[in-house]
Design a protein around this motif. Structure first.
Motif, PDB file in Angstrom:
ATOM      1  N   LEU A  52       0.828  -1.212   0.000  1.00 43.02           N
ATOM      2  CA  LEU A  52       0.000   0.000   0.000  1.00 43.02           C
ATOM      3  C   LEU A  52       0.863   1.263   0.000  1.00 43.02           C
ATOM      4  O   LEU A  52       0.435   2.314  -0.478  1.00 43.02           O
ATOM      5  N   VAL A  53       2.059   1.160   0.560  1.00 44.47           N
ATOM      6  CA  VAL A  53       3.031   2.261   0.535  1.00 44.47           C
ATOM      7  C   VAL A  53       4.384   1.669   0.171  1.00 44.47           C
ATOM      8  O   VAL A  53       4.609   0.458   0.288  1.00 44.47           O
ATOM      9  N   GLN A  54       5.292   2.522  -0.253  1.00 46.13           N
ATOM     10  CA  GLN A  54       6.602   2.057  -0.697  1.00 46.13           C
ATOM     11  C   GLN A  54       7.664   2.128   0.392  1.00 46.13           C
ATOM     12  O   GLN A  54       8.739   1.526   0.250  1.00 46.13           O
ATOM     13  N   VAL A  60      -8.956 -12.221   8.761  1.00 53.60           N
ATOM     14  CA  VAL A  60      -8.323 -11.195   7.934  1.00 53.60           C
ATOM     15  C   VAL A  60      -8.389  -9.811   8.578  1.00 53.60           C
ATOM     16  O   VAL A  60      -9.362  -9.460   9.254  1.00 53.60           O
ATOM     17  N   LEU A  61      -7.307  -9.062   8.390  1.00 52.09           N
ATOM     18  CA  LEU A  61      -7.306  -7.631   8.647  1.00 52.09           C
ATOM     19  C   LEU A  61      -7.474  -6.923   7.311  1.00 52.09           C
ATOM     20  O   LEU A  61      -6.837  -7.307   6.322  1.00 52.09           O
ATOM     21  N   VAL A  62      -8.285  -5.878   7.283  1.00 52.64           N
ATOM     22  CA  VAL A  62      -8.457  -5.097   6.059  1.00 52.64           C
ATOM     23  C   VAL A  62      -7.731  -3.768   6.234  1.00 52.64           C
ATOM     24  O   VAL A  62      -8.096  -2.948   7.091  1.00 52.64           O
ATOM     25  N   LEU A  63      -6.689  -3.574   5.439  1.00 53.65           N
ATOM     26  CA  LEU A  63      -5.946  -2.319   5.443  1.00 53.65           C
ATOM     27  C   LEU A  63      -6.411  -1.477   4.261  1.00 53.65           C
ATOM     28  O   LEU A  63      -6.687  -2.010   3.186  1.00 53.65           O
ATOM     29  N   ARG A  64      -6.495  -0.180   4.468  1.00 54.22           N
ATOM     30  CA  ARG A  64      -6.875   0.690   3.361  1.00 54.22           C
ATOM     31  C   ARG A  64      -6.085   1.985   3.431  1.00 54.22           C
ATOM     32  O   ARG A  64      -5.904   2.554   4.513  1.00 54.22           O
ATOM     33  N   ARG A  65      -5.620   2.426   2.280  1.00 55.72           N
ATOM     34  CA  ARG A  65      -5.015   3.744   2.175  1.00 55.72           C
ATOM     35  C   ARG A  65      -5.863   4.576   1.231  1.00 55.72           C
ATOM     36  O   ARG A  65      -6.092   4.185   0.079  1.00 55.72           O
ATOM     37  N   GLY A  66      -6.337   5.717   1.679  1.00 55.26           N
ATOM     38  CA  GLY A  66      -7.207   6.531   0.854  1.00 55.26           C
ATOM     39  C   GLY A  66      -8.567   5.884   0.703  1.00 55.26           C
ATOM     40  O   GLY A  66      -9.066   5.206   1.594  1.00 55.26           O
TER      41      GLY A  66
END
Length: 425
Positions: free
Chosen positions: A365-367, A405-411
């Protein structure tokens, strides 16, 4: 059971008749009473796919119109495979083909009715070919096939320069013999299949005429293409399989949901049982408000319900609404969420002792860790659709939805999932 006199008109309106033997004779036989027809499926893979679904749905239309299906699963022809333009097929072992025959049978059975006045019958062409001697095959079947006509078939002609084995060259004899056998033993007088099978379909019609002096009929459905005439390519996960173990119902649903504006009307005609009035109303609504994608949503719901059931479709729609609508995820089916997340990127395995910063980086999700910290500081980081501002937070077992599950979100739309398992060594 009375038959539907408008069946052929409906098939033609839906674009399901690419070729046919005498059209007037076909109309007559379809309106004279319940006709026995057959459609065949070769087990060349462990699951049926989008192209096979065209034939399944067409068989359902004929049965619902009062006609009687014979569904052939090719335990014999599946050992050879119909010739294709790109080269020789890989021959699979008898054990593999036998397993695939059973898989295909189980996939087809829920779509048709096997009880009642025009009950479907499942047959396997291995039953009448396994003990057939070569001499009998050549005398009784081969003698009716002029070689010049076999050479004139498009697929054979295209393969002559590169080479085609006698095995694939003779496939048309086997499929034609299937039609003759079903004609003799069960009174089957109609066969249909994909347009790439047209030579095999007419071969069976001609064999019945030559061998028995009988009259049979055939029609071919078109290859389903995009509005510009190009073929549908494979999805990112491979072919559009009907088996939920080979393609998740969520990914299946997304395939239909993501169809273009130019294609959706044709797909509604071919793959759904919506009436002409319903489809034309959807097309009109779509023309006025294409941004609502009402036609695509209806297409995805109808086809997914047909293949995977209404309950599974409901779970998919709930998961999609929650994920993309930013709703709480606590009551959403965790299994569907896993499939939804996997369509975007592989799940990260193993969260023990890791911070959210670690997981955002590992998921892609990020670099970098600094980019992750910026996302948290700017309010663009979410865990299970709830905004989080602590980049050093370590998720606990209670954070895993359904324990899975974990749900990760960016934006707004960049998602990733994390499973509780250990990372791969």
């Amino acid at each position: 059971m009375p038959t539907d006199p408008h069946l052929l008109d409906d098939l033609e309106w839906r674009g399901l008749v690419a070729h046919s033997t005498d059209r007037d004779a076909l109309r007559e036989v379809l309106t004279a009473g319940s006709v026995r027809f057959y459609v065949g499926f070769d087990p060349t893979a462990p699951s049926l796919h989008m192209g096979n679904l065209v034939q399944i749905v067409t068989a359902m239309r004929l049965q619902r119109a009062g006609h009687t299906p014979y569904v052939l699963v090719g335990g014999a022809t599946g050992m050879i495979g119909d010739p294709k333009e790109s080269g020789e097929r890989v021959l699979h072992s008898a054990e593999t083909v036998k397993d695939w025959v059973e898989r295909v049978r189980r996939q087809i059975e829920p779509f048709l009715t096997f009880e009642g006045e025009n009950a479907a019958t499942m047959v396997n062409n291995l039953d009448w070919t396994e003990n057939l001697s070569t001499i009998d095959f050549l005398r009784d079947i081969g003698k009716h096939f002029p070689v010049n006509r076999m050479l004139a078939r498009d697929v054979v002609r295209s393969r002559l320069e590169a080479g085609i084995s006698y095995t694939e060259f003779s496939y048309v004899l086997l499929q034609s013999m299937d039609f003759l056998n079903l004609y003799r033993e069960h009174g089957v007088v109609l066969q249909f299949g994909g347009s790439d099978q047209w030579g095999n379909l007419t071969g069976g019609v001609e064999l019945i005429r030559r061998a028995d002096g009988g009259h049979a009929h055939a029609f071919a459905t078109p290859l389903i293409t995009k509005a510009d005439g190009t073929k549908y390519g494979k999805t990112e996960g491979g072919a559009l399989w009907l088996d939920p173990e080979m393609m998740s119902p969520y990914a299946f649903y997304q395939f239909w949901l993501n169809q273009g504006d130019a294609e959706v009307g044709g797909l509604l005609r071919v793959f759904t049982f919506l009436s002409r009035e319903e489809i034309e109303a959807l097309e009109a609504e779509h023309s006025e408000k294409p941004f609502l994608r009402a036609a695509q949503r209806r297409l995805a719901a109808e086809v997914t319900s047909l293949v995977h059931g209404a309950d599974e479709t409901r779970r998919i729609e709930e998961a999609s609404a929650a994920l993309f609508g930013g709703e709480p995820l606590g009551d959403v089916d965790a299994g569907v969420l896993v499939h939804a997340l996997e369509t975007a990127r592989p799940l990260v395995a193993g969260a023990a002792g890791k911070t959210l910063t670690d997981l955002f980086v590992e998921s892609g999700l990020v670099q970098s860790r600094s980019e992750a910290r910026r996302a948290f500081a700017e309010g663009g980081a979410y865990l299970n659709n709830e905004r989080v501002d602590d980049p050093d937070y370590v998720p606990t077992d209670a954070d895993f939805l359904g324990g899975r599950v974990l749900v990760l979100r960016r934006g707004k739309k960049n998602f990733a999932g994390v499973s509780p398992g250990q990372p791969a060594p």
